[in-house]
Design an enzyme around this catalytic site. Sequence first.
Site, mmCIF file in Angstrom:
data_model
loop_
_atom_site.group_PDB
_atom_site.id
_atom_site.type_symbol
_atom_site.label_atom_id
_atom_site.label_comp_id
_atom_site.label_asym_id
_atom_site.label_seq_id
_atom_site.Cartn_x
_atom_site.Cartn_y
_atom_site.Cartn_z
ATOM 1 N N CYS A 216 -12.014 39.953 -1.224
ATOM 2 C CA CYS A 216 -12.215 38.539 0.069
ATOM 3 C C CYS A 216 -10.329 38.702 1.191
ATOM 4 O O CYS A 216 -10.403 38.767 1.763
ATOM 5 C CB CYS A 216 -11.487 36.887 -0.635
ATOM 6 S SG CYS A 216 -10.711 37.348 -2.123
ATOM 7 N N HIS A 479 -7.125 33.212 -3.726
ATOM 8 C CA HIS A 479 -8.602 33.744 -2.762
ATOM 9 C C HIS A 479 -7.918 33.451 -1.394
ATOM 10 O O HIS A 479 -7.027 32.859 -0.490
ATOM 11 C CB HIS A 479 -9.388 31.853 -1.956
ATOM 12 C CG HIS A 479 -11.007 32.470 -1.639
ATOM 13 N ND1 HIS A 479 -11.198 33.869 -2.011
ATOM 14 C CD2 HIS A 479 -10.986 32.018 -0.514
ATOM 15 C CE1 HIS A 479 -12.331 33.482 -0.760
ATOM 16 N NE2 HIS A 479 -11.705 32.605 -0.413
#
Length: 583
Positions: A216, A479
């Site tokens: 990510c 994330h």
Amino acid sequence: MVVPQGDEPMPDQDAQEEREREESEEQEGEEGDDEEGISQALEGPVSTGHPDIFRVKWRIRKFSKLPNKLYSPKFIMAGVRWCVLLFPKGNPQSQYMSTFLDSKHMKEIDRDYSLNAIFELAVLGAEDRVFECKQAQHLFTADDADWGFQNFLRHSVLSEQAAVLLPNDTITIQVTVRLLKEGEDREYRFPQLDLWLRDPKSETGFVGLKNQGATCYMNSLLQALYHIPALRRAVYQMPTEQEARKRQRTESNHPAVINRAEPGANTVDSVALALQRVFYKLQYSRTSVGTKALTKSFGWDAFDAFTQHDVQELDRVLCDNLEEKMKGTPVDGEVPRLLRGKLKNFVKCVHVDFSSVRTEEFYDLSLNVKGCKDLKQSFAKYVECEKLDGENRYMAEGHGLQDAEKGCCFLTFPPVLHLHLKRFEYDPMRDANMKINDRLEFYDRIDLAEYTEDKAGGKPLYYLLHSVLVHSGDVHGGHYFGFIRPDCKSKWFKFNDERVTPSTTEEAIQQNFGCEAEEDNNTAGMQPNVRNRSLNRRFSNAYMLVYVREESVTEVLKTVTDEDIPPHLKTRFDFEEEEEEKR
């Protein structure tokens, strides 16, 4: 799935009789006002741009006076009459409002008829933005005609958020439905049902990148680079045509064949070719784009794909690789032209006439977060002079140890400015790396003239915010996602791996400042949903910013057209797509 064509089907006699028995119950689902002053209106179904995805909004006034059970006005999808079934007080009555998607009229077509669907039921808030939603998949049949959620939304949340969810005692329910084609039911993944209900290309004009496990951070950086059209145009111009020809079989005359290489031939793309493919697919694909060929070109294995690397290091290595690949080509020097700035480091003695000056180039800047209120203070701290005195005096050639001042100033800023915020630092007290979640404000427009040597000649030097890359989590993991304003002046979009959605200025900027430590300690008395948003701000914050010089926006962000892409790349990548579809 066989989809009936034409208008609403005519019911058979048995279905007609059963429908008549239900008519009084369904009268409550017709548009208009009833005797209690309750009124409702249906908007849709409308296409989202994807041929199999439809969306309906159901607005209901006088929510506080609703009966225990209410049907929406009917709407038609795939030749079937559908409706939404709402239990304001729950079914059975509970602490939750219950909501279902109902296809009981399917039996009007054929009792053996069925439709497989993925759907989302949502309650909308201010500006029709989704406040709460839940997704499900169900095979709708005549005998199993409704599916949804008994515990959809707590009554306490409706009460606490009445100003947002029930303005003027009106509630808005939205249903989004994707009717699955035959075979598609084997492809969807339950944890990512929402991806099947969105068509980012139609809704936003962009597509996302697939996450290989822990990529990510790379995805957010790639999106930020891709959305600098001047850089993308240069990437397309890198010479990779011969790379394809060396790897294709001699009996093939197709210039794009790369999957039929001779035994022993190198089948790993160069970084340049792999990046060209990713950019091309981001520009033309209708679905999310994979990055396995790109990470393979980095020399990564499966373990690397599940390990988060340093974003700043990846940014530098990637740009260095592109700069090297462009040497001796028509786009030689394009990377430094866009990304390279210069600064002057100096040491100046206080009591003697001696100074030392060294010019340094940079492709990105690392700015302090800790101890800084905003980005301006971070820049001020970067160019702040340090006194060299006492035991730390400077050894000046020909003058011995001298009191001095050490500092730097910027000579030039590049058209595209990459700023890495120092969110991760080593804490000597704990002997460990820590994430700095402190609040640091940044701006959609900033004047950097005062940090240059000549103060930009007395003129402002404005930069516009283009991208905000965010880390949510702590030093051990988390994330990454990004917010990008492609034209630096209008809409923001959130790029979260495969998900691309419209966003707001507040979500992109203000919500990613981080927050003061005391804010984290004052959440005990908050309602759960408010507390979650506060804690999210605490651990989600910007770690990289991309600014574009205002006077360079037109040139740097000029749209990339088909004519900017070499024909051999079009042929090659389109052929690869055809081969992939065959498999």
